[in-house]
Design an enzyme around this catalytic site. Structure first.
Site, PDB file in Angstrom:
ATOM      1  N   LYS A  78       0.826  -1.207   0.000  1.00 14.03           N
ATOM      2  CA  LYS A  78       0.000   0.000   0.000  1.00 14.03           C
ATOM      3  C   LYS A  78       0.862   1.260   0.000  1.00 14.03           C
ATOM      4  O   LYS A  78       0.658   2.167  -0.810  1.00 14.03           O
ATOM      5  CB  LYS A  78      -0.917   0.010   1.223  1.00 14.03           C
ATOM      6  CG  LYS A  78      -1.887   1.195   1.260  1.00 14.03           C
ATOM      7  CD  LYS A  78      -2.362   1.512   2.656  1.00 14.03           C
ATOM      8  CE  LYS A  78      -1.286   2.243   3.437  1.00 14.03           C
ATOM      9  NZ  LYS A  78      -1.761   2.719   4.762  1.00 14.03           N
ATOM     10  N   ASP A  82      -6.146   1.117   0.981  1.00 16.73           N
ATOM     11  CA  ASP A  82      -6.220   1.187   2.448  1.00 16.73           C
ATOM     12  C   ASP A  82      -7.619   0.777   2.882  1.00 16.73           C
ATOM     13  O   ASP A  82      -8.413   0.271   2.074  1.00 16.73           O
ATOM     14  CB  ASP A  82      -5.854   2.590   2.946  1.00 16.73           C
ATOM     15  CG  ASP A  82      -6.890   3.637   2.553  1.00 16.73           C
ATOM     16  OD1 ASP A  82      -7.823   3.312   1.786  1.00 16.73           O
ATOM     17  OD2 ASP A  82      -6.774   4.783   3.024  1.00 16.73           O
TER      18      ASP A  82
END
Length: 246
Positions: free
Chosen positions: A121, A139
């Protein structure tokens, strides 16, 4: 509605209402963005933005941070979540940047993920924000909003969500879509109580059209009604004459 129609409708709506979204993390260089994103893990951007100005001033580049002690770094970030672990991550990441990359920020996902505190991420955030690459950072907001809207079909993992979004979103819009979904999840499609009444995407939203969303809509109305009732009682109370001696 086909999946293609849903994607087109949602992308068109975001393009019109949020044409130039940006990250809410404040930074002045790719290196400082890296530090901010590492610090933002399970922590709000607002909190991170409160501690980074002093941190950035103290450590303007990887070389300065690589030579810092844990105590020095911790003193700047002790109010964020997991400060001890993040302190070690920041220092070691800076050391690796100096030792393996000459103090420069790598621009590919594999090398970025060699840095402590940098998962897929975080690496994708760097690629999307710094280099505007077709990278989708997933996320909790992106994961939740994608499933609710019906952009994904009950994806079980962030990677599955990432692959589906990248498959259907035009390549030139992927990095922008990352911001769209994060901001929509942060301010409208909230985790506990999505604000469906003030959402412009209800016409395309799979969650909104499903029977289970009825409870959320009723809950939202109940909360708003309760707030209005309390405000009204408070107003009446403040206008009532007080007893007692003057």
């Amino acid at each position: 509605m086909t999946i293609k129609e849903r994607y087109e409708g949602i992308i068109n709506w975001f393009s019109e209402t949020m044409p130039s979204p940006t990250t809410e993390l404040e930074y002045d260089s790719p290196f400082h963005l890296l530090l901010a994103v590492i610090l933002s893990a399970q922590c709000t951007d607002k909190r991170v933005n409160m501690v980074t100005p002093a941190l950035f001033d103290a450590f303007p580049d990887p070389h300065s941070l690589a030579q810092a002690t844990e105590g020095e770094v911790l003193s700047f970030i002790k109010s964020v979540t997991f400060p001890n672990n993040k302190t070690r991550h920041l220092i070691r990441a800076a050391q690796i940047l100096v030792e393996e990359f000459g103090g420069e920020m790598p621009s590919d996902i594999d090398n970025l993920m060699k840095l402590p505190g940098v998962g897929r991420k975080t690496a994708n955030v760097m690629l999307a924000v710094v280099w505007n690459k077709s990278a989708m950072a997933v996320d909790t907001h992106v994961f939740r909003v994608s499933n609710r809207l019906g952009l994904t079909n009950n994806s079980k993992t962030p990677l599955a969500t990432e692959k589906t979004l990248v498959k259907y979103i035009p390549e030139e819009k992927v990095s922008t879509a990352h911001h769209w979904l994060i901001l929509h999840g942060r301010y409208v499609c909230k985790a506990r109580t999505p604000d469906c009444e003030n959402c412009g995407l209800t016409g395309f939203c799979k969650f909104y059209s499903s029977p289970r969303s009825t409870k959320s809509k009723k809950t939202s109305k109940t909360i708003n009604s309760t707030k209005s009732s309390k405000a009204s009682k408070s107003s009446i109370s403040s206008k009532s004459p007080k007893s007692g001696k003057s």
